[in-house]
Design a protein around this motif. Structure first.
Motif, PDB file in Angstrom:
ATOM      1  N   UNK A  59      39.720  40.710  46.141  1.00  0.00           N
ATOM      2  CA  UNK A  59      40.172  40.527  44.759  1.00  0.00           C
ATOM      3  C   UNK A  59      40.069  41.845  44.010  1.00  0.00           C
ATOM      4  N   UNK A  60      40.659  41.879  42.845  1.00  0.00           N
ATOM      5  CA  UNK A  60      40.653  43.065  41.994  1.00  0.00           C
ATOM      6  C   UNK A  60      39.956  42.718  40.689  1.00  0.00           C
ATOM      7  N   UNK A  61      39.112  43.621  40.199  1.00  0.00           N
ATOM      8  CA  UNK A  61      38.551  43.472  38.865  1.00  0.00           C
ATOM      9  C   UNK A  61      38.666  44.796  38.128  1.00  0.00           C
ATOM     10  N   UNK A  62      38.526  44.733  36.824  1.00  0.00           N
ATOM     11  CA  UNK A  62      38.631  45.920  35.992  1.00  0.00           C
ATOM     12  C   UNK A  62      37.287  46.158  35.317  1.00  0.00           C
ATOM     13  N   UNK A  63      36.769  47.377  35.441  1.00  0.00           N
ATOM     14  CA  UNK A  63      35.457  47.693  34.880  1.00  0.00           C
ATOM     15  C   UNK A  63      35.403  47.450  33.373  1.00  0.00           C
ATOM     16  N   UNK A  64      36.544  47.581  32.678  1.00  0.00           N
ATOM     17  CA  UNK A  64      36.535  47.390  31.235  1.00  0.00           C
ATOM     18  C   UNK A  64      36.203  45.952  30.847  1.00  0.00           C
ATOM     19  N   UNK A  65      36.339  45.025  31.790  1.00  0.00           N
ATOM     20  CA  UNK A  65      36.003  43.618  31.538  1.00  0.00           C
ATOM     21  C   UNK A  65      34.527  43.320  31.787  1.00  0.00           C
ATOM     22  N   UNK A  66      33.764  44.351  32.156  1.00  0.00           N
ATOM     23  CA  UNK A  66      32.360  44.131  32.524  1.00  0.00           C
ATOM     24  C   UNK A  66      31.432  45.168  31.878  1.00  0.00           C
ATOM     25  N   UNK A  98      30.872  31.295  46.222  1.00  0.00           N
ATOM     26  CA  UNK A  98      31.080  32.562  45.529  1.00  0.00           C
ATOM     27  C   UNK A  98      32.071  32.388  44.383  1.00  0.00           C
ATOM     28  N   UNK A  99      31.663  32.796  43.206  1.00  0.00           N
ATOM     29  CA  UNK A  99      32.516  32.787  42.019  1.00  0.00           C
ATOM     30  C   UNK A  99      32.620  34.217  41.517  1.00  0.00           C
ATOM     31  N   UNK A 100      33.817  34.741  41.477  1.00  0.00           N
ATOM     32  CA  UNK A 100      34.001  36.127  41.050  1.00  0.00           C
ATOM     33  C   UNK A 100      33.525  36.318  39.621  1.00  0.00           C
ATOM     34  N   UNK A 101      33.001  37.490  39.300  1.00  0.00           N
ATOM     35  CA  UNK A 101      32.535  37.737  37.935  1.00  0.00           C
ATOM     36  C   UNK A 101      33.640  37.513  36.911  1.00  0.00           C
ATOM     37  N   UNK A 102      33.345  36.745  35.897  1.00  0.00           N
ATOM     38  CA  UNK A 102      34.322  36.482  34.837  1.00  0.00           C
ATOM     39  C   UNK A 102      34.318  37.627  33.834  1.00  0.00           C
ATOM     40  N   UNK A 137      26.314  45.394  39.056  1.00  0.00           N
ATOM     41  CA  UNK A 137      25.415  44.327  38.606  1.00  0.00           C
ATOM     42  C   UNK A 137      26.145  42.974  38.584  1.00  0.00           C
ATOM     43  N   UNK A 138      27.361  42.972  38.030  1.00  0.00           N
ATOM     44  CA  UNK A 138      28.125  41.724  37.961  1.00  0.00           C
ATOM     45  C   UNK A 138      28.424  41.181  39.352  1.00  0.00           C
ATOM     46  N   UNK A 139      28.832  42.064  40.260  1.00  0.00           N
ATOM     47  CA  UNK A 139      29.113  41.628  41.623  1.00  0.00           C
ATOM     48  C   UNK A 139      27.834  41.182  42.331  1.00  0.00           C
ATOM     49  N   UNK A 189      32.417  32.038  35.565  1.00  0.00           N
ATOM     50  CA  UNK A 189      33.163  32.789  36.558  1.00  0.00           C
ATOM     51  C   UNK A 189      34.440  32.065  36.924  1.00  0.00           C
ATOM     52  N   UNK A 190      35.223  32.703  37.775  1.00  0.00           N
ATOM     53  CA  UNK A 190      36.471  32.102  38.218  1.00  0.00           C
ATOM     54  C   UNK A 190      36.530  32.188  39.730  1.00  0.00           C
ATOM     55  N   UNK A 191      36.964  31.133  40.382  1.00  0.00           N
ATOM     56  CA  UNK A 191      37.001  31.093  41.830  1.00  0.00           C
ATOM     57  C   UNK A 191      38.207  31.886  42.328  1.00  0.00           C
ATOM     58  N   UNK A 192      37.993  32.662  43.374  1.00  0.00           N
ATOM     59  CA  UNK A 192      39.070  33.434  43.975  1.00  0.00           C
ATOM     60  C   UNK A 192      39.548  32.699  45.226  1.00  0.00           C
TER      61      UNK A 192
END
Length: 340
Positions: A152-159, A181-185, A316-318, A335-338
């Motif tokens: 999955x992809x996440x953006x640091x600005x969201x964390x 596992x629930x990806x960081x929201x 930390x979020x991961x 969180x949101x499931x991937x």
């Protein structure tokens, strides 16, 4: 013990760099049994900040866990690996260093047998067609070892990081732990702006325009780019990135030794010479490093470490999300499931 008072888990950190990912994982309750990096200056940084951590200067391609049996059966194998290039992915270049490091990390699973795997890399590795041979290789090796995985992809600005920095992430778990596992929201609060993050530091030497500068630097930073270790000095990235910095009245063509003094003009008629430049410490703030985290080496080497780092708040979020999957009783509700 973690901040919530539960038992700490163990991790092995490869390609540890300046320690951004390891620091974030530490905050999530993972204690590194070993950190591995092949750059002397990065190992100096790790030892400078965490002398109790066992840091090994060695090439991942030569690392044998038989010689470090404390790494056996750790809870997590983690690495912010060198960025895989699309050209190498297209050619499936076995002699490409970045691909060989990725393959070596996957093969390390055979000896270490961690409960979970975390790899951070370019976002395109997750979804672009030219990277499909790499994803297929990873899938085959992990399935052979009894691990299930997700990209999955996440953006640091969201964390909590004041920077538009997209990261491709691979996680894998033994058995069925991945089902939890629930990806960081994304954070519910708007991301911190460059001005909000750096305004106070810009004023430290009495620059009279610091408040005005901070007010107009009202967006997140573009992606910090560490650049090549083998050539050039320190700057904030390629031409397009420098233009984005210029719109916030930042000279992206250099890295400053100090923040502006009281007589710095901030005269836009002078072009980039009339714009403030960022220091290494300010760049580290934009990566989410705490103010007490020090970087070894001279200015260019220090900036390279910052620019190549994985932001600690993302780690930390991961880490919290992985921990929750490994220990369902500590599972976080958000969180949101991937999908697979």
């Amino acid at each position: 013990m973690t901040e919530s008072g539960v038992e700490r888990l163990t991790c092995l950190a490869v390609c540890a760099g300046a320690g951004g990912l390891a620091l974030g994982l530490e905050q999530a309750g993972f204690e590194p049994v070993l950190l591995l990096d092949n750059r002397t200056v990065a190992c100096e940084t790790l030892r400078l900040n965490r002398p109790a951590w066992q840091t090994l200067e060695a090439d991942l391609l030569d690392f044998d866990p038989v010689d470090h049996q404390e790494t056996y059966d750790v809870d997590l194998l983690a690495g912010g690996l060198p960025r895989v290039k699309a050209s190498a992915a297209v050619g499936r270049a076995d002699d490409d260093e970045e691909i060989r490091i990725l393959a070596s990390t996957i093969m390390l699973m055979h000896g270490v047998r961690p409960r979970a795997l975390l790899i951070e890399n370019v976002p395109a590795l997750v979804f672009r067609p030219e990277y499909e041979p790499i994803r297929a290789y990873v899938a085959a090796e992990l399935e052979h070892l009894g691990y299930r995985h997700r990209w999955f992809v996440l953006n640091a600005m969201d964390h909590g990081v004041p920077q538009d920095r997209k990261q491709g992430v691979l996680v894998a778990f033994k058995d069925n732990a991945i089902d939890g596992f629930i990806a960081p929201a994304p954070d519910t609060e708007p991301p911190l702006t460059v001005g909000g993050a750096l305004g106070a530091s810009m004023a430290e030497r009495g620059w009279q325009h610091a408040a005005a500068w901070a007010a107009q630097a009202d967006r997140v930073a573009p992606t910090l780019v560490g650049g090549s270790w083998n050539r050039g000095g320190a700057d904030l990235g390629p031409t397009g990135t420098k233009r984005a910095w210029a719109r916030m009245r930042v000279n992206g063509g250099t890295v400053a030794d100090t923040v502006p003094g009281p007589d710095f003009p901030w005269d836009l008629s002078l072009g980039v010479k009339g714009m403030a430049a960022l220091t290494v410490e300010q760049a580290a703030r934009l990566q989410g490093f705490p103010g007490n985290w020090s970087f070894a080496g001279r200015k260019t080497a220090r900036y390279r470490q910052v620019g190549h780092a994985s932001p600690p708040p993302v780690g930390r979020a991961l880490g919290l999300a992985i921990r929750a999957a490994l220990e369902p009783r500590h599972r976080h509700p958000h969180g949101s499931t991937i999908a697979d």
